[in-house]
Design a protein around this motif. Structure first.
Motif, mmCIF file in Angstrom:
data_model
loop_
_atom_site.group_PDB
_atom_site.id
_atom_site.type_symbol
_atom_site.label_atom_id
_atom_site.label_comp_id
_atom_site.label_asym_id
_atom_site.label_seq_id
_atom_site.Cartn_x
_atom_site.Cartn_y
_atom_site.Cartn_z
ATOM 1 N N ILE A 199 0.663 -1.213 -0.010
ATOM 2 C CA ILE A 199 -0.107 -0.038 0.144
ATOM 3 C C ILE A 199 0.925 1.276 0.130
ATOM 4 C CG2 ILE A 199 -1.556 1.386 1.365
ATOM 5 C CD1 ILE A 199 -3.223 -1.062 2.071
ATOM 6 N N PRO A 200 1.892 1.346 0.899
ATOM 7 C CA PRO A 200 2.544 2.688 0.774
ATOM 8 C C PRO A 200 3.362 2.988 -0.503
ATOM 9 C CG PRO A 200 3.047 1.565 2.950
ATOM 10 C CD PRO A 200 2.342 0.552 2.106
ATOM 11 N N HIS A 201 3.782 1.864 -1.269
ATOM 12 C CA HIS A 201 4.474 1.915 -2.415
ATOM 13 C C HIS A 201 3.183 2.549 -3.534
ATOM 14 C CE1 HIS A 201 7.675 0.183 -5.641
ATOM 15 N NE2 HIS A 201 7.078 1.436 -6.112
ATOM 16 N N MET A 202 2.000 1.972 -3.521
ATOM 17 C CA MET A 202 1.011 2.174 -4.455
ATOM 18 C C MET A 202 0.681 3.567 -4.322
ATOM 19 S SD MET A 202 -1.016 -1.385 -4.859
ATOM 20 C CE MET A 202 -1.803 -1.470 -3.129
ATOM 21 N N VAL A 203 0.594 3.968 -3.038
ATOM 22 C CA VAL A 203 0.236 5.530 -2.960
ATOM 23 C C VAL A 203 1.209 6.280 -3.574
ATOM 24 C CG1 VAL A 203 -0.027 7.267 -0.923
ATOM 25 C CG2 VAL A 203 -0.975 4.945 -0.492
ATOM 26 N N GLU A 204 2.473 6.038 -3.392
ATOM 27 C CA GLU A 204 3.514 6.951 -3.802
ATOM 28 C C GLU A 204 3.351 6.827 -5.373
ATOM 29 O OE1 GLU A 204 5.513 9.013 -2.575
ATOM 30 O OE2 GLU A 204 4.492 8.637 -0.726
ATOM 31 N N ASP A 205 3.017 5.829 -5.941
ATOM 32 C CA ASP A 205 2.790 5.800 -7.479
ATOM 33 C C ASP A 205 1.585 6.407 -7.916
ATOM 34 O OD1 ASP A 205 5.163 4.592 -7.742
ATOM 35 O OD2 ASP A 205 4.488 2.590 -8.332
ATOM 36 N N THR A 206 0.400 6.228 -7.099
ATOM 37 C CA THR A 206 -0.772 6.980 -7.520
ATOM 38 C C THR A 206 -0.575 8.258 -7.811
ATOM 39 O OG1 THR A 206 -2.079 5.352 -6.317
ATOM 40 C CG2 THR A 206 -2.969 7.665 -6.668
ATOM 41 N N PHE A 207 0.254 9.147 -7.020
ATOM 42 C CA PHE A 207 0.444 10.314 -7.075
ATOM 43 C C PHE A 207 1.499 10.907 -8.440
ATOM 44 C CE2 PHE A 207 -2.013 10.445 -3.532
ATOM 45 C CZ PHE A 207 -2.679 11.699 -3.374
ATOM 46 N N ASN A 221 -9.069 15.072 -10.852
ATOM 47 C CA ASN A 221 -10.204 14.123 -10.058
ATOM 48 C C ASN A 221 -11.114 15.257 -9.592
ATOM 49 O OD1 ASN A 221 -10.901 11.591 -8.937
ATOM 50 N ND2 ASN A 221 -10.722 12.563 -6.943
ATOM 51 N N PRO A 222 -12.382 14.814 -9.560
ATOM 52 C CA PRO A 222 -13.518 15.867 -9.195
ATOM 53 C C PRO A 222 -13.447 16.187 -7.780
ATOM 54 C CG PRO A 222 -14.408 13.687 -9.640
ATOM 55 C CD PRO A 222 -12.976 13.486 -9.930
ATOM 56 N N ARG A 223 -12.820 15.387 -6.956
ATOM 57 C CA ARG A 223 -12.421 15.834 -5.577
ATOM 58 C C ARG A 223 -11.018 15.782 -5.165
ATOM 59 N NH1 ARG A 223 -15.090 12.559 -0.150
ATOM 60 N NH2 ARG A 223 -14.323 13.959 1.289
ATOM 61 N N HIS A 224 -10.887 16.845 -4.247
ATOM 62 C CA HIS A 224 -9.202 16.913 -3.791
ATOM 63 C C HIS A 224 -8.920 15.613 -3.118
ATOM 64 C CE1 HIS A 224 -5.540 18.316 -2.424
ATOM 65 N NE2 HIS A 224 -6.058 18.132 -1.096
ATOM 66 N N VAL A 225 -7.900 15.174 -3.590
ATOM 67 C CA VAL A 225 -7.670 13.921 -2.795
ATOM 68 C C VAL A 225 -5.987 13.977 -2.393
ATOM 69 C CG1 VAL A 225 -6.635 13.078 -4.909
ATOM 70 C CG2 VAL A 225 -7.427 11.443 -3.151
ATOM 71 N N SER A 226 -6.062 13.542 -1.067
ATOM 72 C CA SER A 226 -4.614 13.616 -0.395
ATOM 73 C C SER A 226 -3.921 12.348 -0.434
ATOM 74 C CB SER A 226 -4.726 14.120 0.972
ATOM 75 O OG SER A 226 -5.342 13.334 1.837
ATOM 76 N N LYS A 227 -2.660 12.123 0.128
ATOM 77 C CA LYS A 227 -2.098 10.565 0.243
ATOM 78 C C LYS A 227 -2.762 9.873 1.332
ATOM 79 C CE LYS A 227 2.522 11.737 -1.711
ATOM 80 N NZ LYS A 227 3.861 11.694 -1.585
ATOM 81 N N PHE A 228 -3.492 10.701 2.388
ATOM 82 C CA PHE A 228 -4.036 10.326 3.312
ATOM 83 C C PHE A 228 -5.165 9.461 2.985
ATOM 84 C CE2 PHE A 228 -7.140 10.118 6.919
ATOM 85 C CZ PHE A 228 -6.649 9.336 7.641
ATOM 86 N N ASP A 229 -5.959 10.050 1.848
ATOM 87 C CA ASP A 229 -7.129 9.792 1.225
ATOM 88 C C ASP A 229 -6.977 8.622 0.623
ATOM 89 O OD1 ASP A 229 -8.613 12.186 2.471
ATOM 90 O OD2 ASP A 229 -8.327 13.154 0.602
ATOM 91 N N VAL A 230 -6.131 8.531 -0.072
ATOM 92 C CA VAL A 230 -5.672 7.313 -1.127
ATOM 93 C C VAL A 230 -5.361 6.131 -0.163
ATOM 94 C CG1 VAL A 230 -3.973 6.553 -2.701
ATOM 95 C CG2 VAL A 230 -4.894 8.885 -3.036
ATOM 96 N N GLU A 231 -4.408 6.460 0.868
ATOM 97 C CA GLU A 231 -4.410 5.246 1.801
ATOM 98 C C GLU A 231 -5.578 4.416 2.268
ATOM 99 O OE1 GLU A 231 -1.319 4.473 5.443
ATOM 100 O OE2 GLU A 231 -2.100 6.535 5.261
ATOM 101 N N GLN A 232 -6.747 5.536 2.819
ATOM 102 C CA GLN A 232 -7.669 4.921 3.378
ATOM 103 C C GLN A 232 -8.552 4.195 2.378
ATOM 104 O OE1 GLN A 232 -7.973 4.996 6.896
ATOM 105 N NE2 GLN A 232 -5.985 6.078 6.366
ATOM 106 N N ILE A 233 -8.532 4.658 1.013
ATOM 107 C CA ILE A 233 -9.320 4.043 0.025
ATOM 108 C C ILE A 233 -8.687 2.362 -0.092
ATOM 109 C CG2 ILE A 233 -9.994 3.986 -2.402
ATOM 110 C CD1 ILE A 233 -10.095 7.285 -1.833
ATOM 111 N N TYR A 234 -7.507 2.554 -0.407
ATOM 112 C CA TYR A 234 -6.906 1.405 -0.489
ATOM 113 C C TYR A 234 -7.174 0.532 0.500
ATOM 114 C CZ TYR A 234 -3.659 2.292 -4.502
ATOM 115 O OH TYR A 234 -3.078 2.669 -5.866
#
Length: 395
Positions: free
Chosen positions: A345-353, A361-374
């Protein structure tokens, strides 16, 4: 302001692929490299297509080294084969990996730079050799798009975006889909649904793309389950049509958070692209609905949902409809079911950005948001938990 530029001719209909010889003849080609994978070749789909080319007095040679999520080496090998065989045209026959490989090889034939240096937007300087695409799945849309995706040595999936990558001709032959396994129909169909939803709801605005996306969503909602269960020509035809419409839509409007997050899952863990999109789609829809309730209400309406008391409620009903569709098509509820290691997950979060789709994306998204979605997509917890979660950034 929005513009439309689609320098491609699209042929649609049963046995349309058998006209490919005359298409290459009109392009003045003498020898064509056919790019495909061993599965498509072993199915016998190539034989009649190859015959059409040779009957037009054009030589044909086959490159069958396509791999899922093609990497740099795969595309360079295809390029080397093209050059060694003295080809002057390329035909892609297959799913997204075959068409991406053909595009990548074509880029390398006419551009001397390393392919990694062309990642991003408008970094391909020179036109490609004549390229025709014949899809054998109902999801990629790559036969009409300006994108190819190459996996680099760090397993990151790099999009290369250029109008040079749009094939000269796309030939949509539903007869080529009748032998497609049901699981591939469902996963590629859900990939097309993701393309259409993201193109419609992201922050870009293009009236033509929106029209294509909405019609694609309607067609997929009506025909995907029937095509998966029956593999009949009528439903497969409509799914192929929908896939291409969705490809046109995201060529003009790009994508969003689902693709930004699914590419790392495929690159790092080998999950098929369509399946990764399908797992993530309801989670991201739920998260994003606050950012564009009107857009997601349109998605719900296109899927056959009656209007609710407001757009937010209608959008939520649309999320539930996608969850229901995934269940009907036996899509795993979580990445854990697919054997993905949660330590990634941490690697995937970094690659997402690293993805340009984050910005639209229609809503602002943070790394924390992406981590929670994953994390939710690993646990299999209901995507509805994201709809009004205090753990997710509000905006």
């Amino acid at each position: 302001m929005s513009g439309i530029f689609l320098p491609i001719r699209i042929e649609f209909g049963k046995d349309s692929s058998l006209k490919v010889g005359s298409e290459f003849s009109s392009l003045k080609c003498k020898k064509v490299m056919i790019v495909s994978d061993k599965g498509v070749i072993n199915s016998g789909l190539i034989e009649r297509i190859t015959k059409s080319i040779t009957e037009a007095h054009i030589q044909a040679v086959i490159f069958d080294g396509v791999e899922p999520d093609p990497n740099i080496k795969c595309m360079e090998t295809a390029r080397d084969f093209y050059i060694s065989e003295n080809c002057d045209g390329i035909l892609a026959v297959g799913g997204g990996s075959s068409i991406d490989t053909a595009k990548g090889a074509a880029v390398l034939v006419t551009n001397s730079e390393p392919i990694v240096s062309m990642a991003g937007v408008d970094k391909v300087n020179n036109p490609l050799p004549p390229l025709i695409a014949i899809p054998t799945t109902c999801g990629t849309g790559s036969e009409v798009t300006n994108v190819t995706v190459v996996t680099d040595n760090d397993h990151f999936k790099m999009p290369i975006v250029s109008t040079h990558l749009i094939p000269k001709v796309a030939m949509l032959d539903p007869n080529l889909l009748v032998s497609l396994p049901s699981k591939l129909i469902s996963s590629t169909g859900l990939d097309a649904l993701t393309h259409a939803i993201e193109a419609l709801t992201n922050n870009t605005q293009n009236w033509y793309a929106d029209s294509c996306a909405l019609h694609a969503i309607r067609l997929i909602g009506i025909h995907l389950c029937q095509a998966t269960n029956n593999r009949d020509i009528e439903n497969l035809s409509q799914m192929l049509y929908a896939s291409t419409l969705a490809g046109v839509a995201f060529t003009l409007s790009r994508l969003g958070l689902v693709h930004a997050m699914s590419h790392p899952v495929s690159g790092l863990a080998g999950v098929p692209h369509g399946v990764a999109n399908a797992v993530l789609l309801p989670y991201v829809m739920s998260f994003n609905s606050i950012g564009n309730p009107g857009g997601y209400a349109l998605v719900a309406s296109a899927l056959g949902i009656e209007p609710q008391e407001n757009d937010i409620a209608t959008a939520l009903a649309g999320v539930k409809e996608v969850i229901k569709l995934n269940k009907q098509l036996d899509i795993p509820k979580s990445f854990r079911e697919l054997g993905v290691n949660e330590a990634l997950i941490p690697h995937m979060v970094e690659d997402t950005f690293k993805s340009g789709n984050i910005a639209i994306n229609p809503r602002h998204v943070s790394k924390f948001d992406v981590e929670q979605i994953y994390k939710l997509s690993f646990s299999g917890e209901s995507p509805i938990a994201l709809f009004d979660s205090e753990t997710i950034t509000k905006n």
